[in-house]
Write a protein that holds these residues in place. Structure first.
Motif: not given
Length: 428
Positions: A308-333
């Motif tokens: 995400a820190g290396l992402t060149p555009s908003l579209l790429v960031l949106l693609v990365l954000v979904l698995p980031m949130a999933i990993a965080e949510s499953v890890g919290d559970t």
């Protein structure tokens, strides 16, 4: 359990309605950003100072009664706040006092409600119950944020507080009708006294030991002596300090290097929320989560953060954000499941109290630290360095842990080679 899930959804929606407008209310009253930060800190402070005491209270008293009283008190505080806002009678000292009272009650309410939900299902289904709770939390967050705009737009700021107060009272009314899934030790945290047994002279009675074990200090000692729980705290701390604060880091990334606006960050926030819900659904299917699973998910989140820190555009960031949130949510559970099932039943309130204190430390320390780092090095460097720090910590912990079993195996092999009589002689 279905009734409890519905009640929690209503309560979470009300809570997020209030949280959505709370900072706006403080700014309206004081006109000061510093006062806004102070109100948040004061509300969090009881969790740091009294988290263990709150957990000890949950272990000492009947759980249903404790949760119902805490919910009713939180509802009363929210309704009083709504009334004061409606009558223009809320000033800064009163606001800070109400924030402190809310934080104080939450030190008991949090662990009581979390453990009460576990009592409603049989032991093998506890991980699923925790996953359902995470799902309800995420869904309530989405609904509450959406309803807050409607309530404030048509009825004013006081409406959000009034809705939150009524949601707490709704939960308090549901709790007396809940029934445990079966005879469980956790339905009342106090361990019943055993049959009378002769006690050798000089040894404390069993009742004295049980009473001593109900103290907050004993709970902290138990937590620190449990390597799995200490490892969870370390993982949570490193990820809180160097990652996870996406509402802070990603808003700077979107509006800065990616040249987006508030609408662009709204899209990112929506994807984060959707990922949280998907992760909660997946987490509800966990049967035997472990610390290793939490570590793997933490590592995955760190690597995605680097990208995400290396992402060149908003579209790429949106693609990365979904698995980031999933990993965080499953890890919290998974993390919550280990915390609520690893300790014995009569210690779980204090374990959650200790966890609340630890998380409050990270919650207070992380935002200003990340903000300062972004000011000095920029948001991209902050995300990349933070991800590398988390990944290094997880990998180093795994490698160090891998050495311990071999050391113990060598020790056991050496001891096996020594005759038993020799060992007894050495011990003597």
């Amino acid at each position: 359990m279905r009734w409890w899930a519905v009640a929690n959804f209503v309560s979470n929606a009300g809570t997020w309605m209030q949280l959505t407008v709370q900072n706006l209310l403080v700014l309206q009253i004081t006109g000061s950003a510093a006062a806004t930060g102070l109100s948040v800190s004061i509300q969090m402070a009881p969790g740091l100072l009294l988290g263990l005491a709150g957990g000890a209270a949950v272990d000492r008293f009947p759980r249903k009664l404790t949760a119902a009283v805490a919910q009713a008190l939180l509802g009363a505080v929210a309704l009083v706040t709504a009334l004061l806002v409606a009558l223009d009678g809320l000033d800064l000292p009163v606001l800070l006092a109400l924030a402190a009272v809310t934080g104080l009650i939450a030190t008991v309410d949090g662990p009581a409600c979390a453990l009460l939900g576990n009592d409603l299902v049989h032991a093998p289904d506890v991980p699923s119950a925790i996953g359902v709770g995470s799902l309800v939390h995420s869904a309530g967050r989405l609904a509450g944020a959406a309803l807050a705009g409607v309530a404030v737009g048509f009825l004013g700021t006081a409406a959000a507080y009034a809705a939150n107060g009524l949601s707490f009272l709704f939960v308090a009314c549901v709790i007396p009708f809940l029934k445990a899934a079966g005879p469980r030790e956790a339905t009342r945290a106090v361990v019943p006294a055993p049959a009378v047994v002769p006690v050798p002279a000089g040894r404390p009675a069993l009742g004295a030991v049980a009473a001593r074990d109900m103290s907050a200090r004993e709970g902290l000692a138990f937590f620190m002596g449990r390597p799995r729980l200490v490892a969870l705290a370390a993982l949570n701390g490193i990820s809180a300090l160097f990652g996870r604060n996406y509402s802070l880091t990603l808003v700077v990334l979107v509006t800065g290097p990616l040249a987006g606006d508030a609408g662009s960050f709204s899209k990112v926030s929506t994807v984060l929320a959707v990922g949280g819900i998907v992760g909660a659904v997946l987490g509800a299917r966990l049967r035997r989560p472990s610390v290793r699973m939490v570590a793997v998910l933490t590592l995955a989140g760190a690597l995605l953060q680097i990208l995400a820190g290396l992402t060149p555009s908003l579209l790429v960031l949106l693609v990365l954000v979904l698995p980031m949130a999933i990993a965080e949510s499953v890890g919290d559970t998974a993390q919550s499941t280990v915390l609520q099932t690893d300790p014995p039943a009569h210690m779980r309130g204090r374990m959650l109290g200790a966890w609340s204190s630890i998380r409050t430390v990270w919650g207070l320390a992380a935002p200003p630290m990340l903000g300062l780092f972004m000011e000095l090095a920029g948001v991209r460097v902050t995300l990349i360095v933070g991800g590398l720090a988390i990944a290094t910590f997880v990998v180093a912990g795994y490698l160090l842990r891998g050495r311990k079993p071999r050391s113990r195996a060598l020790t056991r092999g050496h001891e096996a080679a020594v005759p038993a009589q020799a060992r007894l002689s050495t011990a003597a």
